[in-house]
Structures are given as structure tokens and as C-alpha cells.
Motif scaffolding. Sequence first.
Motif: not given
Length: 448
Positions: A69-77
Amino acid sequence: MFVYKWPAGKENNTGIVSEHSMCDVKGGGISSYAADPPAAGQSLTACLNQALKDVPKERHALTPLYLGATAGMRLLNLTDPQASNNVLGAVATTLKEYPFDFRGAKILSGEDEGVFGWVTTNYLLENFIKYGWIGQWVHPKKKTLGAMDLGGASTQITFETQEEIESPHSAMTLQLYGQTYKVYTHSFLCYGRDQVLKRLLSKVLKDARYALKVENPCWPRDYKRNFTIETIYDSPCTTAEKPTNYFPTAIVNMRGSGDSALCRQRMDSLFRFTGCTYKSCSFDGIFQPSVSGNFIAFSAFFYTVDFIQSVMKRRIAMPGDLEEAVVELCNSSWSELLQKAPGEEKRLPDYCATAVFIQLLLMKGYRFDERTFPDIAFQKKAGDTSIGWALGYMLNLTNMIPAEETSFWKGTKYSSWVGLILLFVAIILVALGTMFCVLRSSKGRGTV
């Protein structure tokens, strides 16, 4: 989803990997299912079912399966770690239901994403190692290419440099096939295509003092759309500009004005080009050495430039070409664009904004110029394989790129090659001798 394959007859787990098939997952990224984690797993089932057909049944249990998983999940995290864990857990549950060798779901760091994209690019172009005609792996002694990726929530730039990398966070030293590579890499969160479009709409609303009826200079003339204001401020990339009197369900009535100059001003305000504490920076105070060598720009870079070249019929070879194309694109009306690309109605309104962003990012941000811009190739694939971080990620996790140089052999050994070559030479000589005898005999009969 990508399915990769490689020949089994090799030593030290090293071989040339090729893309067997791919499948586009329908819907948004898994981060968009934060409110309904099980749906994130369900969104993958169609492509996983396709993988069941693509991978031979006898290989199912032996085929490793990864999810990155990349930036979308980094933001959610960043904003909701529990929601992020729930999504990853739901995805893992779905993946475990399939007969593959599931080895985990992980959120990649921005630096990993950038470096894996760089590894993919240079691996596919055989810049690290090449299979020689005598049946032996050899180092081609070619320069590596830089890699630029533009995703939905972040953008990455990675390239080899001989300059001092003043920011340790952006420096990586890689040992690949016995060679050492000093690489600069940086990932800009909130500078992916989707997040930039949200930030732009936020900027337009802020400049209009959050009026609910407003013009957007980056949308085509006569294009209009209504949306709730919460769709703009539901991201950590726009939270700082949320209005004081915030009503999530308030409806914004936005119309395009098709003004390329004003669009550039609005987009330029998303960057910060001041406050550099290093010898040189790209933007937002981030260190960057001078760009050098050839580059490949993929993902949204490719799709945007491909639209300009194939639909707008504009050749992009120099910075001036991109400037002229952006002006024409942004000054076009909605009806003109629909006539040129009737099948792209969903993405059509945002091509202007994305093109302006790419122009600013490359020229003002990364500091490409008249001399270095022609060194950029906008590509989707190298050969038959998609360029992106996925292949580099898989190569790393399956240990298919060794840290140290070894003796690589594949298929026929050197002595066998020599024997085959001598055999072919003997066959050719026999064939030539036979032809000579036949011709001589025919000539003799003709003179009797």
C-alpha cells in the motif's frame, strides 16, 4: 494487480522477470474504504479470481502473494491509525482465503516507493545486468535512468547522483549485482494527482472567501459541477484550510472559467519555493541535487502527456511545447474537449489542472530546463512490463536481486555454447561444399 513470471532454470534466485498479466481493481484505493474495511477486501476479489486463472493450478500454493500500500494508506495511517489497521486486516483476511502463499500486506514508506520504482525501471531496461549471447550474465556498464512517479496521493523522484546528498533522509546506497549505486530519492506526500486536485479546489474556495458559488480557472469554460464541501476537506492534505464556519453538507456550485494564466497562479500557490536551508532545493525546503542523466516519467505523468500528444495533437519535446499545449488545453471549452475526447468525460475536466501541475513540478520544482527536459521519456511500459514500484517491491521481497556479485548462468553452459557454434559452422561449411558440388556438376552436364 500484477502477475509476474520468471524461468526456473537459474542460480541464486536471479532471472529476468516478465509481466504475465495485470488486472485493474475497480473502485478507489483501499484507503477509501476506511468506513467499511470489509469492502476493501471485497474490492480485490475480481482480480484475485483472475489470478486463479492466470497462475497454473499446480503453482498456486508455491506462488507468493504480496500487497503493498502506498500514499493513500500513508495518509490514512497518519490521521487514523486504527482505521488503517482495520483496512489492512480486512484485506489480509480476503487474501488468505485464496490458495496462494500470502506473505503479508504492508504500507510502503515514500522512500521505498521511489526506490522500488527506480529499481523496476532500470531492471527492465537491463541497466543492472544483462543476459549475454554466450549464455552468461554480464554488466552492461550503462548509466542508470532516473525515475519519476506521479500517483494519487504522492509523487516521487529518484536518480543516481555524484553530488553530495546533504539530507541523509534522501540518501540511499544500494548494492545490486555487486555494483554500488548512490541514489537520491524523495517522496512528496499530498502532491499526488488526486490530492493536488483537492488542494486546488480548496485554494479556489479560500480565495473566494468560501463562497458556495465560485469559478474555477482550471476547469474548462462552461463545465460545472456541484459537490458537498466535505469532499474537499476530508483529507489531511486540506485540513489546514478548512473554513472556520464549516458545514460538511454545504453544497458548492462551481463553474469552470478556462483561464490558463490564473490557473497557473492558483497551482503555483500550492508550492513553497522559498526557505531553502541547503545549497539547492526543489520546493517546500526539500534538498535536491541537480537533475542529471536520462529520466522516465510514468503513472499520471505518462497519462497526462499522452493525452496532450494523442488527443490534443501536440508534440512534447521541449519546455516550450509543454507551455503552449497547456495554454491551449486550459483555454479550451467543455464542448471542444468533449468533441476531441468523448470517451474520457470522467477525467476530462481535470487534464488542465494536472498538466499545469506537471509543468510547474518539472520546470520550477525539479528544475529541468531547455537542456535537461529532452532527457525525459514519458512511458507506461518498458517492453511488455508496466513501469512502477510493484516489480521492484516483488524483486526485493523474493530476494531476486542479490547483494553481492556471483557467477550467473542460465540455460546452456559456455562449453556447450562453443560446441553448438562449432557444429553450426561445420553444418554451414558442409552445406556450402554440397552447393558447390551441385553447381559444378550441373555446369559440367550443360557443356556436354
